[in-house]
Design a protein around this motif. Structure first.
Motif, PDB file in Angstrom:
ATOM      1  N   PHE A 104      -4.230   8.230  -1.039  1.00 30.23           N
ATOM      2  CA  PHE A 104      -3.405   7.300  -1.824  1.00 30.23           C
ATOM      3  C   PHE A 104      -4.321   6.240  -2.447  1.00 30.23           C
ATOM      4  CE2 PHE A 104       0.863   8.549  -0.412  1.00 30.23           C
ATOM      5  CZ  PHE A 104       0.564   9.321   0.703  1.00 30.23           C
ATOM      6  N   ILE A 105      -4.418   6.255  -3.772  1.00 28.13           N
ATOM      7  CA  ILE A 105      -5.282   5.298  -4.484  1.00 28.13           C
ATOM      8  C   ILE A 105      -4.594   3.931  -4.499  1.00 28.13           C
ATOM      9  CG2 ILE A 105      -6.516   4.834  -6.636  1.00 28.13           C
ATOM     10  CD1 ILE A 105      -7.255   7.543  -5.266  1.00 28.13           C
ATOM     11  N   SER A 106      -5.372   2.888  -4.270  1.00 29.14           N
ATOM     12  CA  SER A 106      -4.803   1.538  -4.271  1.00 29.14           C
ATOM     13  C   SER A 106      -5.753   0.564  -4.937  1.00 29.14           C
ATOM     14  CB  SER A 106      -4.538   1.071  -2.838  1.00 29.14           C
ATOM     15  OG  SER A 106      -5.752   0.604  -2.268  1.00 29.14           O
ATOM     16  N   ASP A 107      -5.340  -0.703  -4.970  1.00 32.54           N
ATOM     17  CA  ASP A 107      -6.181  -1.724  -5.591  1.00 32.54           C
ATOM     18  C   ASP A 107      -7.059  -2.461  -4.592  1.00 32.54           C
ATOM     19  OD1 ASP A 107      -3.873  -2.920  -4.524  1.00 32.54           O
ATOM     20  OD2 ASP A 107      -4.089  -4.665  -5.821  1.00 32.54           O
ATOM     21  N   GLY A 108      -7.077  -2.021  -3.331  1.00 33.75           N
ATOM     22  CA  GLY A 108      -7.995  -2.663  -2.395  1.00 33.75           C
ATOM     23  C   GLY A 108      -7.716  -2.332  -0.946  1.00 33.75           C
ATOM     24  N   SER A 109      -8.754  -2.275  -0.158  1.00 33.20           N
ATOM     25  CA  SER A 109      -8.571  -2.010   1.277  1.00 33.20           C
ATOM     26  C   SER A 109      -7.999  -3.217   2.000  1.00 33.20           C
ATOM     27  CB  SER A 109      -9.904  -1.619   1.927  1.00 33.20           C
ATOM     28  OG  SER A 109     -10.189  -0.280   1.659  1.00 33.20           O
ATOM     29  N   LYS A 110      -8.285  -4.412   1.489  1.00 29.81           N
ATOM     30  CA  LYS A 110      -7.682  -5.613   2.080  1.00 29.81           C
ATOM     31  C   LYS A 110      -6.161  -5.497   1.987  1.00 29.81           C
ATOM     32  CE  LYS A 110      -7.515 -10.594   1.033  1.00 29.81           C
ATOM     33  NZ  LYS A 110      -8.129 -11.628   0.153  1.00 29.81           N
ATOM     34  N   CYS A 241      -4.225  11.473  14.462  1.00 34.13           N
ATOM     35  CA  CYS A 241      -3.980  10.123  15.004  1.00 34.13           C
ATOM     36  C   CYS A 241      -4.682   9.005  14.248  1.00 34.13           C
ATOM     37  CB  CYS A 241      -4.397  10.069  16.472  1.00 34.13           C
ATOM     38  SG  CYS A 241      -6.170  10.291  16.683  1.00 34.13           S
ATOM     39  N   ALA A 242      -5.242   9.304  13.070  1.00 34.10           N
ATOM     40  CA  ALA A 242      -5.992   8.236  12.394  1.00 34.10           C
ATOM     41  C   ALA A 242      -5.655   8.140  10.919  1.00 34.10           C
ATOM     42  CB  ALA A 242      -7.495   8.445  12.565  1.00 34.10           C
ATOM     43  N   ILE A 243      -5.621   6.905  10.451  1.00 34.02           N
ATOM     44  CA  ILE A 243      -5.499   6.569   9.032  1.00 34.02           C
ATOM     45  C   ILE A 243      -6.826   5.946   8.633  1.00 34.02           C
ATOM     46  CG2 ILE A 243      -4.326   5.034   7.399  1.00 34.02           C
ATOM     47  CD1 ILE A 243      -1.781   5.337   9.143  1.00 34.02           C
ATOM     48  N   GLU A 244      -7.389   6.391   7.524  1.00 34.96           N
ATOM     49  CA  GLU A 244      -8.698   5.855   7.118  1.00 34.96           C
ATOM     50  C   GLU A 244      -8.588   5.069   5.819  1.00 34.96           C
ATOM     51  OE1 GLU A 244     -12.416   7.871   8.066  1.00 34.96           O
ATOM     52  OE2 GLU A 244     -12.709   8.180   5.925  1.00 34.96           O
ATOM     53  N   PHE A 245      -9.282   3.923   5.782  1.00 34.65           N
ATOM     54  CA  PHE A 245      -9.313   3.073   4.594  1.00 34.65           C
ATOM     55  C   PHE A 245     -10.717   3.104   4.000  1.00 34.65           C
ATOM     56  CE2 PHE A 245      -6.306   1.386   7.663  1.00 34.65           C
ATOM     57  CZ  PHE A 245      -5.142   1.327   6.916  1.00 34.65           C
ATOM     58  N   ARG A 246     -10.784   3.326   2.712  1.00 29.18           N
ATOM     59  CA  ARG A 246     -12.078   3.285   2.024  1.00 29.18           C
ATOM     60  C   ARG A 246     -11.949   2.548   0.708  1.00 29.18           C
ATOM     61  NH1 ARG A 246     -15.928   8.450   2.425  1.00 29.18           N
ATOM     62  NH2 ARG A 246     -15.658   8.959   4.624  1.00 29.18           N
ATOM     63  N   SER A 247     -13.058   2.106   0.199  1.00 26.59           N
ATOM     64  CA  SER A 247     -13.019   1.243  -0.964  1.00 26.59           C
ATOM     65  C   SER A 247     -14.202   1.508  -1.887  1.00 26.59           C
ATOM     66  CB  SER A 247     -13.060  -0.210  -0.495  1.00 26.59           C
ATOM     67  OG  SER A 247     -13.155  -1.073  -1.601  1.00 26.59           O
ATOM     68  N   PHE A 248     -13.997   1.304  -3.183  1.00 26.99           N
ATOM     69  CA  PHE A 248     -15.108   1.344  -4.125  1.00 26.99           C
ATOM     70  C   PHE A 248     -15.777  -0.032  -4.243  1.00 26.99           C
ATOM     71  CE2 PHE A 248     -12.286   4.814  -5.259  1.00 26.99           C
ATOM     72  CZ  PHE A 248     -13.173   5.871  -5.421  1.00 26.99           C
ATOM     73  N   SER A 249     -15.242  -1.031  -3.520  1.00 28.53           N
ATOM     74  CA  SER A 249     -15.725  -2.404  -3.672  1.00 28.53           C
ATOM     75  C   SER A 249     -17.209  -2.534  -3.368  1.00 28.53           C
ATOM     76  CB  SER A 249     -14.949  -3.346  -2.750  1.00 28.53           C
ATOM     77  OG  SER A 249     -13.689  -3.625  -3.287  1.00 28.53           O
ATOM     78  N   PHE A 261      -8.861   3.357  -1.497  1.00 32.07           N
ATOM     79  CA  PHE A 261      -7.878   4.384  -1.137  1.00 32.07           C
ATOM     80  C   PHE A 261      -7.647   4.450   0.362  1.00 32.07           C
ATOM     81  CE2 PHE A 261     -12.000   6.480  -1.604  1.00 32.07           C
ATOM     82  CZ  PHE A 261     -12.105   7.299  -0.485  1.00 32.07           C
ATOM     83  N   THR A 262      -6.485   4.974   0.705  1.00 33.89           N
ATOM     84  CA  THR A 262      -6.064   5.158   2.089  1.00 33.89           C
ATOM     85  C   THR A 262      -5.779   6.635   2.307  1.00 33.89           C
ATOM     86  OG1 THR A 262      -5.216   2.928   2.378  1.00 33.89           O
ATOM     87  CG2 THR A 262      -4.162   4.638   3.683  1.00 33.89           C
TER      88      THR A 262
END
Lengths: 410, 410
Positions: A104-110, A241-249, A261-262
């Motif tokens: 899921f693309i987003s505008d930030g991991s924060k 059991c895991a959700i991962e957060f990553r960022s292009f920041s 993205f998440t």
């Protein structure tokens, strides 16, 4: 009568970065001619790479004519970006369990690490490391999952897991019952990493206890040592059991451009109050479809360019530049007699103060004697007391100058 | 054991737009050679204006060199954009109560109208119009402020205020106690507007009852008639009881570019459970600082270009184009014997079906006989039953063709 969310009243007023800003302002007001070097906040300084800029411009140009114009995009992000991520960040790294549709693309991991809590009930107990990236804690408080803050600076209801030299900055499994576990490796703020064996313990624990690991991998691009996992999904069972957060920041200098993205695999489940399992991915999909409208199209085009042959090379060059900064910092600080952690697989260097000096006293000393701004470790939690974080994102010249000054600290 | 947010289970499965998509797909699968004209979803079709494209490119170019590169921006948005908004959208419109500092830049009004609920407690009773933009309702349900959905399609705990021909699509003041009131004018879906006198009643009610009005003004740029308020702050006292949402999406074609803003004057207050008043603006500021990281810099540059002399002219031209579409639609539908609302100060035309035909039956009839897709009014709430929404955002050629076909409906 409109009622406020009372949980906001529990939040600590003296937030870390505003307090740093206040002290820096006080100093610069008193010393207007002094050049202060900022190595506090983890913000990048190097420009977007040429391939990224080119794709960004192309995306903008598409918006300029009716034939190529893009209106609302998919809330989950464009397929071209989701597929590039699945292929390059996962499949090419040996992780075959992650499909484009899980991304899921987003505008930030924060945003995402805060928003993810909305799909989970308030009866969940949250576990965080101490020290910790403050956003996990503050958003947990805002959502109503905690009590008030106590004397040691911990919110009642959150399980804090100390990370220190003794446990090599990877926490022990919790004694208390927990439900959602925030882990961040390479770690902010300590710059340390977790091995496969260490993460395996966590995945097994989560599977045994039906917990979900919220894994923040925003700094994975900085890993240089072989064998250190870049993704939680390198660990068998994590896809359940895991959700991962990553960022292009930090990877590609997108702190001001905004894209992240998440990842939620199809097989991650959580439970309703009758004990029935529900897939988590459709809940997040519903949340994003209802409360989010996708990332700017030209930004997604720009992000996708990081996966082209040229883009990968350029991005790797910038990462190397920051890691070379970190290496210079490590060496200088060790030469000056400090015990130093991190900075090998991460853009943060975590320094132990001398003679048990407090983090804030060290902050003031470094600011006054060397005009360098870092971040007091205690700002990330009580276990950060006596430590200090330097960020490696500054310009090389600034890094060298700052380290020369720090070497001469009294 | 990780627990889901049980409120998500209350959400209706058959959401409006997916159901439309399903029926359109069924039709096109059965009639692969038929050209379907889409006038359903409110998405724009005309490209970004030249001034906006130019500024967008300039913003991208600034990211390409270290000297002009922008990392993290202010979470509240850049001053250049906040000041342009205060000056052009408010001061120039005679509203002097709104300062740049009251304006929070975001990536969308859909996000903001959902996220705003986080700063208010779950004991608030929410009032919405019926028909209503579904996001207000769904995000209220997700946040835990409601019970289950009842037989008429209303969620228990929400106060629904019917809008129909009798009340000119502006609801009567509620009999029940309410705390937060969503109003949207020019209205989505009905395309109707509220006069100053009508809004004054609402502001007075909110002041008398210590409520907050959540005013969605996303379509204000389409107002053509003199005297119709563009902002809730044109009403005296609104600066003490109203939050306004605005967007560049429909105004300047930003549905795929993403930029919007929320206005919270310093004087808007809500209460804690001891009855003590708290300013709302610092709560939103805390929410945004903690869970949001600002809008992409080049996007903010692009948005600011809508306020230049050239940008204003270009944006006005596009709005005129859509309003001319709406005018063609109104005329055609009236010629065909339909009773038509909206479309004068809004890009939506709200049509009453003939012979009490249901909204979905009309949807199927229009799709099958004319190959045009609109939106069934009942999808926006029970009071929308027997109505149908056409969006004026299509290309002119499509609008003319669609209306020619609709005139020949059996």
């Amino acid at each position: 009568m409109a009622l406020i969310n009372e949980n906001y009243l529990k939040l600590q007023a003296g937030y870390l970065f505003p307090e740093i800003g206040r002290r820096v302002k006080e100093f610069t007001d008193a010393n207007p001619d002094t050049k202060v070097i900022k190595m506090g906040i983890g913000d990048v300084t190097q420009p977007l790479a040429p391939s990224i800029v080119k794709a960004f411009h192309e995306g903008v140009e598409e918006m300029a004519s009716a034939e190529s114009f893009k209106g609302y995009g998919p809330e989950q992000g464009y397929s071209f970006l989701r597929e590039a991520i699945a292929e390059n960040d996962y499949k090419a790294n040996g992780v075959n369990s992650i499909k484009a549709d899980d991304i899921f693309i987003s505008d930030g991991s924060k945003c995402d690490t805060g928003n993810i809590q909305e799909i989970f009930g308030n009866d969940n107990v949250i576990a965080v490391t101490d020290p910790v990236y403050p956003v996990y804690v503050d958003t947990t408080v805002m959502s109503g999952k905690t009590g008030n803050i106590n004397d040691v600076g911990h919110y009642n209801g959150i399980v804090y897991m100390p990370c220190n030299e003794k446990n090599n900055f990877v926490p022990a499994l919790p004694h208390d019952k927990v439900d959602l576990i925030f882990l961040c490796y390479p770690n902010n703020p300590t710059g340390t990493v977790a091995t496969k064996e260490e993460l395996k313990k966590w995945v097994d624990y989560a599977l045994d206890n039906k917990c979900i690991i919220l894994y923040d991998a925003a700094y994975q691009a900085f890993i240089t040592e072989n064998g250190i996992p870049r993704s939680i999904y390198e660990i068998e069972g994590a896809e359940k059991c895991a959700i991962e957060f990553r960022s292009f920041s930090k990877t590609a200098g997108f702190t001001g451009t905004r894209c992240a993205f998440t990842v939620i695999p199809e097989t991650v489940v959580a439970y309703d109050n009758k004990g029935k399992a529900h897939k988590v991915k459709p809940l997040w999909n519903r949340r994003q479809s209802t409360k989010f409208n996708g990332v700017s199209y030209p930004v997604q085009k720009a992000a996708a360019a990081t996966y082209t042959t040229e883009g990968k090379k350029e991005v790797a060059d910038t990462i190397s530049y920051y890691l070379e900064n970190a290496s210079i910092m490590r060496e200088s600080l060790e030469d000056a007699g400090y015990k130093v952690y991190g900075g090998v697989n991460a853009p943060y260097v975590w320094v132990k103060t001398k003679n048990n000096m407090s983090s804030w006293d060290f902050f003031d000393k470094v600011l006054k004697e060397t005009n360098v701004v870092g971040t007091p470790g205690s700002g990330f939690g009580p276990s950060g007391e006596g430590y200090f974080r330097f960020s490696a994102f500054a310009d090389r010249d600034h890094v060298i100058e700052a380290m020369t000054r720090v070497k001469n600290l009294s």
